[in-house]
Design a protein around this motif. Structure first.
Motif, PDB file in Angstrom:
ATOM      1  N   HIS A   1       0.774  -1.292   0.078  1.00 24.30           N
ATOM      2  CA  HIS A   1      -0.073  -0.037   0.030  1.00 24.30           C
ATOM      3  C   HIS A   1       0.723   1.303   0.101  1.00 24.30           C
ATOM      4  CE1 HIS A   1       0.912  -0.679   4.108  1.00 24.30           C
ATOM      5  NE2 HIS A   1       0.741   0.518   4.315  1.00 24.30           N
ATOM      6  N   MET A   2       2.227   1.070   0.127  1.00 22.27           N
ATOM      7  CA  MET A   2       2.839   2.317   0.359  1.00 22.27           C
ATOM      8  C   MET A   2       3.097   3.183  -1.142  1.00 22.27           C
ATOM      9  SD  MET A   2       6.879   2.705   1.445  1.00 22.27           S
ATOM     10  CE  MET A   2       6.602   2.370   3.201  1.00 22.27           C
ATOM     11  N   SER A   3       3.089   4.401  -1.149  1.00 27.38           N
ATOM     12  CA  SER A   3       3.010   5.144  -2.451  1.00 27.38           C
ATOM     13  C   SER A   3       4.422   5.018  -3.220  1.00 27.38           C
ATOM     14  CB  SER A   3       2.880   6.747  -1.981  1.00 27.38           C
ATOM     15  OG  SER A   3       3.590   7.101  -1.582  1.00 27.38           O
ATOM     16  N   LEU A   4       4.398   5.194  -4.330  1.00 32.24           N
ATOM     17  CA  LEU A   4       5.667   5.338  -5.160  1.00 32.24           C
ATOM     18  C   LEU A   4       6.418   6.366  -4.743  1.00 32.24           C
ATOM     19  CD1 LEU A   4       7.523   4.010  -7.417  1.00 32.24           C
ATOM     20  CD2 LEU A   4       6.238   5.467  -9.036  1.00 32.24           C
TER      21      LEU A   4
ATOM     22  N   ARG B   1       6.831   7.516  -1.624  1.00 28.70           N
ATOM     23  CA  ARG B   1       7.442   7.462  -0.293  1.00 28.70           C
ATOM     24  C   ARG B   1       8.502   6.294  -0.498  1.00 28.70           C
ATOM     25  NH1 ARG B   1       8.179   9.246   4.515  1.00 28.70           N
ATOM     26  NH2 ARG B   1       8.036   7.599   6.004  1.00 28.70           N
ATOM     27  N   ARG B   2       8.218   5.278  -1.761  1.00 27.90           N
ATOM     28  CA  ARG B   2       8.949   4.174  -1.709  1.00 27.90           C
ATOM     29  C   ARG B   2      10.502   4.874  -2.345  1.00 27.90           C
ATOM     30  NH1 ARG B   2       6.646  -1.241  -3.720  1.00 27.90           N
ATOM     31  NH2 ARG B   2       4.659  -1.213  -2.493  1.00 27.90           N
TER      32      ARG B   2
END
Length: 102
Positions: A72-75, A77-78
């Motif tokens: 579920h982590m946004s691109l 943030r990644r």
């Protein structure tokens, strides 16, 4: 050094769905570190790894190191966290020492 960082709260622990607390696992010359997705935790881990390099003269190889994220982590943030660690992004499930990790 890792244990100290977790004990002092400088690296936030990972709790898998209400399960047992996991911080890090050591096996032979491998280290698996489990943390939340906080920037401060990642920076503290990287500082610890760089300190290890200076003390023992063994270099951490970013091209042999992998960082994993929850789906579920946004691109954005990644990419931010990958930039801090300079590690490649892995995908779930993965195989470690012949065992599937989810």
């Amino acid at each position: 050094m890792l244990h100290q960082k977790f004990s002092l709260g400088l690296v936030k622990s990972y709790h898998p769905g209400g399960g047992t607390l996991i911080s890090h696992l050591l096996y032979a010359d491998d280290v698996l570190i489990f943390t939340n997705d906080g920037r401060l935790s990642i920076r503290s881990i990287m500082a610890t790894l760089h300190r290890y390099e200076k003390i023992f003269g063994q270099l951490i190889s970013p091209n042999k190191s992998t960082i994993f994220f929850p789906p579920h982590m946004s691109l954005a943030r990644r990419n931010d966290l990958k930039g801090i660690s300079n590690f490649e992004e892995g995908s779930w499930p993965c195989i470690y020492l012949g065992v599937s990790l989810y």
